[in-house]
Every structure is written in C-alpha cells, then in structure tokens.
Write a protein that holds these residues in place. Sequence first.
Motif, PDB file in Angstrom:
ATOM      1  N   TYR A  88     102.218   5.383 -11.304  1.00 26.29           N
ATOM      2  CA  TYR A  88     100.821   4.624 -11.093  1.00 26.29           C
ATOM      3  C   TYR A  88      99.994   4.533 -12.269  1.00 26.29           C
ATOM      4  O   TYR A  88      98.695   4.233 -12.192  1.00 26.29           O
ATOM      5  N   GLU A  89     100.582   4.838 -13.463  1.00 30.81           N
ATOM      6  CA  GLU A  89      99.837   4.682 -14.767  1.00 30.81           C
ATOM      7  C   GLU A  89      99.477   3.015 -14.734  1.00 30.81           C
ATOM      8  O   GLU A  89     100.323   2.125 -14.618  1.00 30.81           O
ATOM      9  N   GLN A  90      98.426   2.781 -15.324  1.00 36.05           N
ATOM     10  CA  GLN A  90      97.913   1.333 -15.644  1.00 36.05           C
ATOM     11  C   GLN A  90      97.948   1.079 -16.979  1.00 36.05           C
ATOM     12  O   GLN A  90      97.320   1.770 -17.803  1.00 36.05           O
ATOM     13  N   ILE A  91      98.257  -0.122 -17.395  1.00 36.19           N
ATOM     14  CA  ILE A  91      98.194  -0.577 -18.736  1.00 36.19           C
ATOM     15  C   ILE A  91      97.829  -2.055 -18.827  1.00 36.19           C
ATOM     16  O   ILE A  91      97.943  -2.896 -17.747  1.00 36.19           O
ATOM     17  N   TYR A  92      97.365  -2.552 -19.846  1.00 36.65           N
ATOM     18  CA  TYR A  92      96.896  -4.223 -20.037  1.00 36.65           C
ATOM     19  C   TYR A  92      97.520  -4.652 -21.340  1.00 36.65           C
ATOM     20  O   TYR A  92      97.922  -3.953 -22.286  1.00 36.65           O
ATOM     21  N   LEU A  93      98.271  -5.987 -21.183  1.00 35.52           N
ATOM     22  CA  LEU A  93      98.530  -6.489 -22.274  1.00 35.52           C
ATOM     23  C   LEU A  93      97.720  -7.735 -22.841  1.00 35.52           C
ATOM     24  O   LEU A  93      97.201  -8.337 -21.632  1.00 35.52           O
ATOM     25  N   ASP A  94      97.376  -8.198 -23.851  1.00 30.77           N
ATOM     26  CA  ASP A  94      96.564  -9.175 -24.169  1.00 30.77           C
ATOM     27  C   ASP A  94      97.307 -10.435 -24.034  1.00 30.77           C
ATOM     28  O   ASP A  94      98.531 -10.342 -24.091  1.00 30.77           O
ATOM     29  N   GLU A  95      96.707 -11.802 -24.049  1.00 33.62           N
ATOM     30  CA  GLU A  95      97.509 -12.892 -23.780  1.00 33.62           C
ATOM     31  C   GLU A  95      98.468 -13.118 -25.007  1.00 33.62           C
ATOM     32  O   GLU A  95      99.627 -13.747 -24.699  1.00 33.62           O
ATOM     33  N   GLY A  96      98.299 -12.729 -26.092  1.00 30.83           N
ATOM     34  CA  GLY A  96      99.298 -12.831 -27.281  1.00 30.83           C
ATOM     35  C   GLY A  96     100.609 -12.278 -26.934  1.00 30.83           C
ATOM     36  O   GLY A  96     101.700 -12.624 -27.198  1.00 30.83           O
ATOM     37  N   HIS A  97     100.651 -11.013 -26.204  1.00 35.69           N
ATOM     38  CA  HIS A  97     101.843 -10.399 -25.932  1.00 35.69           C
ATOM     39  C   HIS A  97     102.588 -10.965 -24.460  1.00 35.69           C
ATOM     40  O   HIS A  97     103.844 -10.660 -24.662  1.00 35.69           O
ATOM     41  N   VAL A  98     101.698 -11.626 -23.848  1.00 37.37           N
ATOM     42  CA  VAL A  98     102.343 -12.221 -22.506  1.00 37.37           C
ATOM     43  C   VAL A  98     102.797 -13.351 -22.840  1.00 37.37           C
ATOM     44  O   VAL A  98     104.011 -13.842 -22.126  1.00 37.37           O
ATOM     45  N   GLY A 100     104.058 -17.245 -22.677  1.00 37.46           N
ATOM     46  CA  GLY A 100     104.220 -18.095 -21.553  1.00 37.46           C
ATOM     47  C   GLY A 100     104.574 -17.496 -20.337  1.00 37.46           C
ATOM     48  O   GLY A 100     104.124 -18.191 -19.293  1.00 37.46           O
ATOM     49  N   ALA A 101     104.599 -16.372 -20.342  1.00 36.52           N
ATOM     50  CA  ALA A 101     105.011 -15.614 -18.971  1.00 36.52           C
ATOM     51  C   ALA A 101     103.625 -15.625 -18.167  1.00 36.52           C
ATOM     52  O   ALA A 101     103.556 -15.387 -16.992  1.00 36.52           O
ATOM     53  N   GLY A 118     105.957   3.829 -27.468  1.00 35.58           N
ATOM     54  CA  GLY A 118     105.106   4.226 -26.535  1.00 35.58           C
ATOM     55  C   GLY A 118     103.865   3.173 -26.415  1.00 35.58           C
ATOM     56  O   GLY A 118     103.098   3.327 -25.497  1.00 35.58           O
ATOM     57  N   GLU A 119     104.209   2.041 -27.202  1.00 34.44           N
ATOM     58  CA  GLU A 119     102.965   1.229 -27.004  1.00 34.44           C
ATOM     59  C   GLU A 119     103.463  -0.196 -26.476  1.00 34.44           C
ATOM     60  O   GLU A 119     104.483  -0.679 -27.070  1.00 34.44           O
ATOM     61  N   PRO A 120     102.818  -0.780 -25.476  1.00 39.11           N
ATOM     62  CA  PRO A 120     103.501  -2.035 -24.958  1.00 39.11           C
ATOM     63  C   PRO A 120     103.559  -3.137 -25.880  1.00 39.11           C
ATOM     64  O   PRO A 120     102.477  -3.524 -26.439  1.00 39.11           O
ATOM     65  N   ILE A 121     104.720  -3.905 -25.996  1.00 39.35           N
ATOM     66  CA  ILE A 121     104.575  -5.172 -26.937  1.00 39.35           C
ATOM     67  C   ILE A 121     104.849  -6.431 -26.259  1.00 39.35           C
ATOM     68  O   ILE A 121     104.831  -7.309 -26.732  1.00 39.35           O
ATOM     69  N   GLY A 122     105.749  -6.239 -25.125  1.00 43.56           N
ATOM     70  CA  GLY A 122     105.807  -7.643 -24.745  1.00 43.56           C
ATOM     71  C   GLY A 122     106.454  -7.251 -23.035  1.00 43.56           C
ATOM     72  O   GLY A 122     106.297  -6.202 -22.448  1.00 43.56           O
ATOM     73  N   THR A 176     111.390 -20.016 -14.795  1.00 44.52           N
ATOM     74  CA  THR A 176     110.228 -19.514 -15.695  1.00 44.52           C
ATOM     75  C   THR A 176     110.674 -19.698 -17.211  1.00 44.52           C
ATOM     76  O   THR A 176     109.792 -19.761 -18.198  1.00 44.52           O
ATOM     77  N   ARG A 177     112.022 -19.762 -17.474  1.00 48.41           N
ATOM     78  CA  ARG A 177     112.208 -20.081 -18.997  1.00 48.41           C
ATOM     79  C   ARG A 177     112.017 -21.546 -19.375  1.00 48.41           C
ATOM     80  O   ARG A 177     111.622 -21.844 -20.550  1.00 48.41           O
ATOM     81  N   THR A 178     111.883 -22.442 -18.440  1.00 43.83           N
ATOM     82  CA  THR A 178     111.960 -23.987 -18.742  1.00 43.83           C
ATOM     83  C   THR A 178     110.580 -24.408 -18.353  1.00 43.83           C
ATOM     84  O   THR A 178     110.298 -25.593 -18.582  1.00 43.83           O
ATOM     85  N   GLY A 179     109.922 -23.859 -17.050  1.00 41.57           N
ATOM     86  CA  GLY A 179     108.902 -24.383 -16.198  1.00 41.57           C
ATOM     87  C   GLY A 179     109.186 -25.488 -15.582  1.00 41.57           C
ATOM     88  O   GLY A 179     108.324 -26.192 -15.236  1.00 41.57           O
ATOM     89  N   SER A 180     110.511 -25.367 -14.997  1.00 41.98           N
ATOM     90  CA  SER A 180     110.859 -26.703 -14.256  1.00 41.98           C
ATOM     91  C   SER A 180     111.097 -26.402 -12.877  1.00 41.98           C
ATOM     92  O   SER A 180     111.576 -25.208 -12.366  1.00 41.98           O
ATOM     93  N   TYR A 181     110.942 -27.285 -11.840  1.00 39.62           N
ATOM     94  CA  TYR A 181     111.359 -27.222 -10.307  1.00 39.62           C
ATOM     95  C   TYR A 181     112.590 -27.028 -10.213  1.00 39.62           C
ATOM     96  O   TYR A 181     113.388 -27.749 -10.871  1.00 39.62           O
ATOM     97  N   ILE A 182     113.110 -25.948  -9.183  1.00 41.10           N
ATOM     98  CA  ILE A 182     114.471 -25.845  -9.272  1.00 41.10           C
ATOM     99  C   ILE A 182     114.991 -26.478  -7.539  1.00 41.10           C
ATOM    100  O   ILE A 182     115.633 -27.293  -7.265  1.00 41.10           O
TER     101      ILE A 182
END
Length: 185
Positions: A88-98, A100-101, A118-122, A176-182
């Motif tokens: 239940y530990e909470q972390i946050y990532l900036d838009e640069g690490h996220v 297109g996801a 120990g540092e979230p990177i991706g 999610t890799r191509t952003g296309s409808y399946i």
Amino acid sequence: MYTTSDFRNGLKIEFDGSPFIIVYFQHVKPGKGGAFVRTKLKNLKSGAVIEHTFRSGDKVEKPDLEEREMQFMYKMEGQFHFMDTRTYEQIYLDEGHVEGAGNYLIENLPVKILFYKGEPIGIDIPFFIDLKIVETEPGVRGDTVSGSTKPAKLESGALVSVPLFLNEGDVIKVDTRTGSYIERM
C-alpha cells in the motif's frame, strides 16, 4: 556481467553509471582489425538515445533494476500516482517518466513500475486495454464501409480512430503500443 555476445534488443545494461536498454545492435567483423558491436542505447532515466561501439568481448554490468506490480490511482498536476498492491506504499511519476503510457491510464489499472536503485524511473502498461468511448460522432446504420474511420475520445483522454459504426458508450480494445483500435468488446 554481460559480454557483447549476450547483447540483444531489449537487454537492460548499466553503462557509464546509468541504466540503458539496447534499442539496436549489430555485430561487425571487418576484414582487417578486431570485431566490434555497434549499438544504440536508450537511457532509462532520461530517455536520451546514444550510439556507442563496444569492442568484441567487452563487459558491461547488470543494472540494479526491480519491477513492481502497482495500481494506477489518479493524475494530479502533471503527476501520476500509483499504489503498491502488496504494501500500500504510494509513489508518483512525472509525465516525463510515463511518456505515452499516460494516455491510456485509468483508475485501478494494474501496471509494472521499473525501479533503479530504489527510485522509480519508468512504467510498463498492458499491451491491450479495454476503454469506453466518451465522445464521438454518432454512428449511422449502414456505415460499415471498410476502412472508413472517425476520431473518438476515450475515458482515459486518448484520441483513437475507430470505425464509423461505433458510438459513445461502446467499449473497445486498444493497442497501447500503437494507439490503434483493435475490436469492439
């Protein structure tokens, strides 16, 4: 430790004190001189892509990487908040690490967060996600012309081209890799 004979696309290595992923590699054996490996490396922390040539037999370190299963909670002021489902530990990532996801994250979506020392990177999200269409032009009966599409806004905020027969409220599967409808669910 890895040697150049272990190199393959997608291999994560430590180079110059930072974690990298091999995007491209090519073993080269010139007629004269020693063999070498030409690579393109992407820095997992900064996203920068560099080219580097290794001599055949060079060794590189394995990075101190850990992948944890987490759940997306919400986005606030450019930060994406996640919770570890075990601790239940909470972390946050900036838009640069996220990257297109972020276009496909919806509440309670299970994701994998990559940690370096120990540092979230991706983040790794599932390849296919089911999302609801929240905004699109109405479909007209008989609009089944093959290949014709229209833009649709999904519940995550992403814009996707979908076939003409889909309407608001329909749930679709998105790559999610191509952003296309399946397909429609």
